[in-house]
Design a protein around this motif. Sequence first.
Motif, PDB file in Angstrom:
ATOM      1  N   SER A  93     -44.248  35.038  68.294  1.00 56.33           N
ATOM      2  CA  SER A  93     -45.613  34.920  68.899  1.00 56.33           C
ATOM      3  C   SER A  93     -45.585  35.584  70.215  1.00 56.33           C
ATOM      4  O   SER A  93     -46.680  36.267  70.861  1.00 56.33           O
ATOM      5  CB  SER A  93     -46.026  33.545  69.009  1.00 56.33           C
ATOM      6  OG  SER A  93     -46.026  32.936  67.610  1.00 56.33           O
ATOM      7  N   GLY A  98     -46.792  38.448  65.538  1.00 51.91           N
ATOM      8  CA  GLY A  98     -47.301  37.711  64.448  1.00 51.91           C
ATOM      9  C   GLY A  98     -46.624  37.169  63.237  1.00 51.91           C
ATOM     10  O   GLY A  98     -45.396  36.853  63.187  1.00 51.91           O
ATOM     11  N   THR A 159     -47.255  45.257  62.810  1.00 45.23           N
ATOM     12  CA  THR A 159     -47.908  44.197  62.710  1.00 45.23           C
ATOM     13  C   THR A 159     -49.418  44.777  63.496  1.00 45.23           C
ATOM     14  O   THR A 159     -50.530  44.479  62.752  1.00 45.23           O
ATOM     15  CB  THR A 159     -47.541  43.001  63.711  1.00 45.23           C
ATOM     16  OG1 THR A 159     -46.541  42.503  62.995  1.00 45.23           O
ATOM     17  CG2 THR A 159     -48.835  42.055  63.646  1.00 45.23           C
ATOM     18  N   ASN A 163     -52.845  45.305  61.514  1.00 48.56           N
ATOM     19  CA  ASN A 163     -54.214  44.632  62.040  1.00 48.56           C
ATOM     20  C   ASN A 163     -55.189  45.605  62.306  1.00 48.56           C
ATOM     21  O   ASN A 163     -56.241  45.242  62.030  1.00 48.56           O
ATOM     22  CB  ASN A 163     -53.790  44.051  63.368  1.00 48.56           C
ATOM     23  CG  ASN A 163     -53.127  42.655  63.293  1.00 48.56           C
ATOM     24  OD1 ASN A 163     -53.313  41.906  62.305  1.00 48.56           O
ATOM     25  ND2 ASN A 163     -52.293  42.087  64.116  1.00 48.56           N
TER      26      ASN A 163
END
Length: 237
Positions: A93, A98, A159, A163
């Motif tokens: 995080s 993620g 990630t 996204n």
Amino acid sequence: MKKALGEIKKHLLTAISYMLPLVVASGLLIAVGNLMGGEVVTDLSKMTVPSAFTSLGVLGMGLLPSFIGGYISYSIADRPGIAPGFLMGQIASFLGAGFLGGMIGGFVAGYIALAIRKYVKVPKWAEALMPMMIIPTLTAMIGGLLMYFVLGGPITAMTNGLNNFVTGLDQSQKTLYGFIIGWNYRTRSNQSISCYGTSNWCNFWMVVIKSIEEENLYSSRRRCNQSCIPNGIMYDF
């Protein structure tokens, strides 16, 4: 090779089974809060009931990397793996890695903890300290260094790429994407992909609901103004 993949799948599905209630509860809290006009609030003096639901749901979604990491590690190494797995999720995080970062961090922590339990020998008087202090601490130290300095950068880049791909889809593509996720979710072997799709599927339906609300508000305003203008009264919504 097939056995190793089966083991990875088993650990992943175990973690997902623990995580899904959090996903469902958090997603519903966000949806209910948004429908009631809530928003994410960080100042307690501005908190309302709808905003409390939305804020709580967002906080719950923020725990996903820690949940997936902690319970993957638990599935691999039992209780000594829980704490370092959750810490790997926190690192994910922090780095912006993620869900994918939490998942990889969970495997890293789990197998490190398992290796320490098998190969690190301690005096008999210290054996009781292994599951609650020695294994979690050593695992967190080794896994944390790997996540910060070796794995974190590449995972974050992956990630961000994923996204960007999802957020770059137009509305019709998001609809198709959501139905594919829902169809694949029917089988337990495809539960892993449903976790990433849940938030995007909820976001899609929130866009639809908001559009309907705005249209209804516009229609109501127009009808009211038309009925009130003859009486010299204009209502401002």
